[in-house]
Write an enzyme that holds these catalytic residues in place. Structure first.
Site, PDB file in Angstrom:
ATOM      1  N   LYS A 167      -5.891  15.314 -41.992  1.00  0.00           N
ATOM      2  CA  LYS A 167      -6.702  14.408 -41.173  1.00  0.00           C
ATOM      3  C   LYS A 167      -6.911  13.080 -41.894  1.00  0.00           C
ATOM      4  CE  LYS A 167     -11.161  13.549 -40.503  1.00  0.00           C
ATOM      5  NZ  LYS A 167     -11.078  12.206 -39.936  1.00  0.00           N
ATOM      6  N   GLU A 203     -12.249  14.471 -54.618  1.00  0.00           N
ATOM      7  CA  GLU A 203     -12.229  13.154 -55.273  1.00  0.00           C
ATOM      8  C   GLU A 203     -13.283  12.311 -54.577  1.00  0.00           C
ATOM      9  OE1 GLU A 203     -10.552  12.476 -57.861  1.00  0.00           O
ATOM     10  OE2 GLU A 203      -9.264  14.260 -57.844  1.00  0.00           O
ATOM     11  N   CYS A 260     -12.322   3.293 -55.022  1.00  0.00           N
ATOM     12  CA  CYS A 260     -13.283   4.100 -55.783  1.00  0.00           C
ATOM     13  C   CYS A 260     -13.192   3.785 -57.273  1.00  0.00           C
ATOM     14  CB  CYS A 260     -13.065   5.580 -55.520  1.00  0.00           C
ATOM     15  SG  CYS A 260     -11.369   6.102 -55.769  1.00  0.00           S
ATOM     16  N   GLU A 291     -23.478   3.825 -55.221  1.00  0.00           N
ATOM     17  CA  GLU A 291     -22.169   3.261 -54.902  1.00  0.00           C
ATOM     18  C   GLU A 291     -22.294   2.323 -53.706  1.00  0.00           C
ATOM     19  OE1 GLU A 291     -19.146   5.839 -53.151  1.00  0.00           O
ATOM     20  OE2 GLU A 291     -17.656   4.977 -54.481  1.00  0.00           O
TER      21      GLU A 291
HETATM   22  O1  TXE Z   1     -16.510   8.531 -46.019  1.00  0.00           O
HETATM   23  P1  TXE Z   1     -16.460   9.991 -45.538  1.00  0.00           P
HETATM   24  P2  TXE Z   1     -16.988   7.289 -45.188  1.00  0.00           P
HETATM   25  C1  TXE Z   1     -17.610   6.376 -50.131  1.00  0.00           C
HETATM   26  C2  TXE Z   1     -18.157   5.004 -49.974  1.00  0.00           C
HETATM   27  C3  TXE Z   1     -18.465   4.918 -48.537  1.00  0.00           C
HETATM   28  C4  TXE Z   1     -18.957   6.312 -48.288  1.00  0.00           C
HETATM   29  C5  TXE Z   1     -18.845   6.766 -46.887  1.00  0.00           C
HETATM   30  O2  TXE Z   1     -19.338   4.876 -50.716  1.00  0.00           O
HETATM   31  O3  TXE Z   1     -19.435   3.975 -48.230  1.00  0.00           O
HETATM   32  O4  TXE Z   1     -18.120   7.117 -49.082  1.00  0.00           O
HETATM   33  O5  TXE Z   1     -17.556   6.451 -46.361  1.00  0.00           O
HETATM   34  C6  TXE Z   1     -13.952  12.931 -43.195  1.00  0.00           C
HETATM   35  N1  TXE Z   1     -16.187  17.529 -42.857  1.00  0.00           N
HETATM   36  N2  TXE Z   1     -16.176   6.454 -50.098  1.00  0.00           N
HETATM   37  O6  TXE Z   1     -18.111   7.519 -44.262  1.00  0.00           O
HETATM   38  O7  TXE Z   1     -17.370  10.162 -44.376  1.00  0.00           O
HETATM   39  C7  TXE Z   1     -13.824  11.566 -42.556  1.00  0.00           C
HETATM   40  O8  TXE Z   1     -13.493  11.674 -41.191  1.00  0.00           O
HETATM   41  C8  TXE Z   1     -14.931  17.208 -43.192  1.00  0.00           C
HETATM   42  C9  TXE Z   1     -15.555   6.709 -51.331  1.00  0.00           C
HETATM   43  O9  TXE Z   1     -15.792   6.764 -44.564  1.00  0.00           O
HETATM   44  O10 TXE Z   1     -16.640  10.838 -46.719  1.00  0.00           O
HETATM   45  C10 TXE Z   1     -12.739  10.947 -43.408  1.00  0.00           C
HETATM   46  O11 TXE Z   1     -11.456  11.405 -43.000  1.00  0.00           O
HETATM   47  N3  TXE Z   1     -14.483  15.944 -43.230  1.00  0.00           N
HETATM   48  C11 TXE Z   1     -14.162   7.044 -51.195  1.00  0.00           C
HETATM   49  C12 TXE Z   1     -13.056  11.484 -44.795  1.00  0.00           C
HETATM   50  O12 TXE Z   1     -13.858  12.657 -44.575  1.00  0.00           O
HETATM   51  C13 TXE Z   1     -15.350  14.958 -42.953  1.00  0.00           C
HETATM   52  C14 TXE Z   1     -13.383   6.503 -50.104  1.00  0.00           C
HETATM   53  C15 TXE Z   1     -13.855  10.518 -45.681  1.00  0.00           C
HETATM   54  O13 TXE Z   1     -14.978  10.083 -44.970  1.00  0.00           O
HETATM   55  C16 TXE Z   1     -16.692  15.237 -42.632  1.00  0.00           C
HETATM   56  C17 TXE Z   1     -14.126   6.331 -48.894  1.00  0.00           C
HETATM   57  C18 TXE Z   1     -17.093  16.584 -42.585  1.00  0.00           C
HETATM   58  N4  TXE Z   1     -18.348  16.949 -42.289  1.00  0.00           N
HETATM   59  C19 TXE Z   1     -15.487   6.276 -48.947  1.00  0.00           C
HETATM   60  N5  TXE Z   1     -17.321  14.063 -42.426  1.00  0.00           N
HETATM   61  C20 TXE Z   1     -13.356   7.255 -52.432  1.00  0.00           C
HETATM   62  N6  TXE Z   1     -13.896   7.928 -53.407  1.00  0.00           N
HETATM   63  O14 TXE Z   1     -12.219   6.876 -52.493  1.00  0.00           O
HETATM   64  C21 TXE Z   1     -16.419  13.077 -42.613  1.00  0.00           C
HETATM   65  N7  TXE Z   1     -15.212  13.617 -42.923  1.00  0.00           N
END
Ligand code: TXE
Length: 480
Positions: free
Chosen positions: A173, A248, A282, A384
Site C-alpha cells: 500500500k 522505520e 526522515c 518531529e
Molecule cells: O504518516 P502515516 P502521515 C511522519 C511525519 C508526518 C507524520 C504523519 O512526522 O508528519 O509521520 O504522516 C499508512 N494502519 N512521517 O500521516 O499516517 C498510510 O496510509 C496501517 C515520517 O502521512 O504514518 C501511509 O501509507 N497503515 C515518515 C503510511 O501508513 C496506516 C514519512 C504512512 O502514513 C494506518 C512520513 C494504520 N492505522 C511521515 N494509518 C518517515 N519516517 O519517513 C496510516 N497508515
C-alpha cells in the site's frame, strides 16, 4: 480525470466498492486524479492472489526472479522522465530532485536486490559430535509493505524489491497522498513479465487498507515506514498475532558542527541536509548544534545561503524548494513555527507560507525557516516537524553536543562535521542513533543496515538485513 487503479492478480482493476478519493497536486492545490478508496474486500482479493502465486514464485529460481526484478529496474530507468514528472506533480517536490534522486534510487533498489539475492547464502555449523547443521532461509509467504508520501517510489521499492527477491509475494500500500508512481510501477511490472499475483498494490486510506493489511491473519510479515504514532498502532495489532515486523519511523536528527570542520563543505551540505525535499525526509537534520566559537559566523553564512533557496514551481529546473505534500501537513508545519515563537524562538529567516498565486500556483509552499534561541527541552526541539524548519543551538564541549543529540525520544540519524578523526569516532560511538554520517549526509551504500533506535523504529532494512527480514531461518541438523 485520470483514475488510478489497484494492481491485483496481474491486472489493473477498480476498487470493489467503486468508490474513489481525490488526489491533489500540492503546487496548485487542485484535484488532478482519483484514487481507489479500497477496503478490506480489495485487500482480501490481493491476499488471495498473492497466496495463489506464492508456491510457484518461491520455487522460481533466484536467477529468474533476479532477471525479472532487473528488468523492472531497467524499465524504471527507461521511463525516468515520465516517472520523475509524475512524482513531482503528485508530491510537490522539485522535478530536478525526483530526476536526480527519487527515481534513480528506486531503479537502484530493484537492481540492488535483483543481484543481492544471487549472493544471499546460508551458514552451516559443523559439530565435533559428527553432525552438521545448515540453515535454510525460506521465503515467508505474503508480505505486507506499507509506505509513506515523502519519497514515494523510492521507499515503496525499498520494501518491495527485497520482499520479492527473497521469494515472497507482496500486498503493498503506497500512501494515499502520493499514489501515482506506484500506479505507474504496476504497469511496468506487467511489462516486465512479473507473474500475476506476485505483487499486488492496493490503494486507499491507512485506517482502511493499511489496517486491513496489518490485521490480515494470512500476512505474517509487515514492513512499514511512516509516522511513529502509526507505527505504534501497527505494532499493537501485529504483536499479539506474532507477525514479523520492521518499523522505520520518525526522527529529530541532530547535525553536530565542530569548529575544526571543513567549513565550506559543511555549509554547502548542511543547507541541503536541512531542507532537501522541503525538509520532508526522515533523515533531514532538524537540530543544528554548532560549536559556540563559530556560532555567529555560521549563523550569518547559513541564513544568507538559506535565503538564496528558491521556492517555486516544482516543474522549473531552478527551483530548490517545491510545495509541501498536503494542506494539512503545511498547516501542521506552520503551527509548529507558531509554537516555536511562543516558546521564545527567534525566527532568523522564513516562517511563513509563500504566496505564488501570481504564477497560478495556489498550493502549499513554506519559506525555509531557521529559528534560534530555544532550549533543548522545548517542543520545537523534541517533536518531529517534518518540514522546512530547523533550529540552531550553540554548544561548548563534545559532551554537551552528545547530550543534546541524544536528548529526544528519537534515534534515527546524525551528521557530524569535524576533521579530527578521533573526535569523529568518539562522537559516533556515543550517539544513540541507527545511522551516523561524518562529513557527509545521505550518502547511501545499500549494503549497510538502515534504521533507527528508540522511537525511530524497530529492525533494520538494507542489504542482507532486508533479505534476512523477509526470510525465515530454519536449522536442519544431520548426524552422520
Ligand atoms: O504518516 P502515516 P502521515 C511522519 C511525519 C508526518 C507524520 C504523519 O512526522 O508528519 O509521520 O504522516 C499508512 N494502519 N512521517 O500521516 O499516517 C498510510 O496510509 C496501517 C515520517 O502521512 O504514518 C501511509 O501509507 N497503515 C515518515 C503510511 O501508513 C496506516 C514519512 C504512512 O502514513 C494506518 C512520513 C494504520 N492505522 C511521515 N494509518 C518517515 N519516517 O519517513 C496510516 N497508515
Amino acid at each position: 480525470m485520470e483514475k488510478i487503479q489497484n494492481y491485483i492478480d496481474g491486472a489493473l482493476v477498480n476498487p470493489i466498492s467503486n468508490q474513489y478519493l481525490d488526489n491533489y497536486e500540492p503546487s496548485t492545490a487542485e484535484v488532478y486524479s482519483h484514487i481507489p478508496d479500497s477496503d478490506k474486500k480489495d485487500v482480501d482479493a490481493a491476499v488471495k492472489a498473492a497466496k495463489q502465486a506464492f508456491p510457484a514464485w518461491s520455487k522460481t529460481t533466484k536467477d529468474k526472479r533476479s532477471a525479472i526484478l532487473y528488468r523492472i529496474s531497467e524499465l524504471i530507468e527507461e521511463n525516468l522522465e515520465e516517472l520523475a514528472a509524475a512524482e513531482s506533480k503528485d508530491n510537490g517536490k522539485p522535478v530536478s530532485l525526483a530526476t536526480k534522486v527519487d527515481i534513480p534510487r528506486a531503479a537502484h533498489n530493484f537492481r540492488f536486490f535483483a543481484t543481492a539475492i544471487l549472493h544471499f547464502a546460508s551458514e552451516s555449523h559443523q559439530m565435533e559430535e559428527g553432525a552438521i547443521n545448515y540453515t535454510l532461509k525460506q521465503a515467508i509467504g505474503v508480505a505486507g509493505c506499507i509506505s509513506p508520501w515523502n519519497l514515494p517510489l523510492y521507499l515503496f521499492s525499498w520494501k518491495i524489491a527485497p520482499a520479492l527477491a527473497a521469494g515472497n509475494c507482496v500486498v503493498a500500500k503506497p500512501s494515499e497522498i502520493t499514489p501515482m508512481s506506484a500506479f505507474l510501477l504496476s504497469k511496468l511490472c506487467i511489462e516486465a513479465g512479473l507473474p500475476k499475483g506476485v505483487l499486488n498494490i492496493v490503494h486507499g486510506l491507512g485506517h482502511k487498507v493499511g489496517a486491513a493489511i496489518t490485521e490480515h491473519d494470512e500476512i505474517p510479515v509487515i514492513s512499514f515506514t511512516g509516522g511513529t504514532a502509526t507505527g505504534a498502532q501497527i505494532a499493537k495489532t501485529a504483536a499479539p498475532m506474532f507477525k514479523k515486523l520492521s518499523l522505520e519511523l520518525g526522527g529529530k536528527n541532530p547535525t553536530l558542527i565542530f569548529d575544526d570542520c571543513n567549513y565550506d563543505k559543511m555549509l554547502r551540505t548542511v543547507v541541503h541536509s536541512s531542507f532537501a525535499n522541503q525538509g520532508q525526509i526522515c533523515l533531514c537534520g532538524s537540530r543544528l548544534l554548532i560549536h559556540s566559537s563559530i556560532y555567529e559566523r555560521f549563523k550569518s553564512d547559513f541564513v544568507r545561503e538559506v535565503k538564496k533557496l528558491k521556492v517555486g514551481n516544482p516543474k522549473n529546473a531552478d527551483t530548490n524548494q517545491g510545495a509541501l505534500v498536503s494542506k494539512a501537513h503545511m498547516e501542521k508545519v506552520l503551527s509548529h513555527i507558531e509554537i516555536a515563537k511562543e516558546e521564545g524562538g527567534k525566527v532568523l529567516c522564513g516562517g511563513y507560507q509563500v504566496d505564488l498565486a501570481h504564477e497560478g500556483l495556489n498550493g502549499w509552499f513554506i519559506e525555509p525557516t531557521v529559528i534560534e534561541g530555544l532550549n533543548m527541552d522545548c517542543r520545537t526541539n523534541q517533536e518531529e516537524i517534518f518540514g522546512p524548519v530547523v533550529t540552531m543551538m550553540p554548544f561548548d564541549t563534545d559532551e554537551e553536543a552528545i547530550t543534546y543529540s541524544n536528548s529526544t525520544k528519537y534515534g534515527l540519524a546524525a551528521s557530524v562535521w569535524t576533521e579530527n578523526i578521533s573526535r569523529a569516532n568518539q562522537v559516533a560511538e556515543q550517539l544513540h542513533m541507527g545511522i551516523v554520517w561524518t562529513n557527509c549526509w545521505l550518502l547511501r551504500d545499500l549494503r549497510t543496515p538502515f534504521g533507527g533506535v528508540k522511537q525511530s523504529g524497530v529492525g533494520r532494512e538494507g542489504g542482507f538485513e532486508a533479505l534476512r527480514f523477509f526470510t525465515e531461518p530454519k536449522n536442519v541438523c544431520i548426524k552422520y
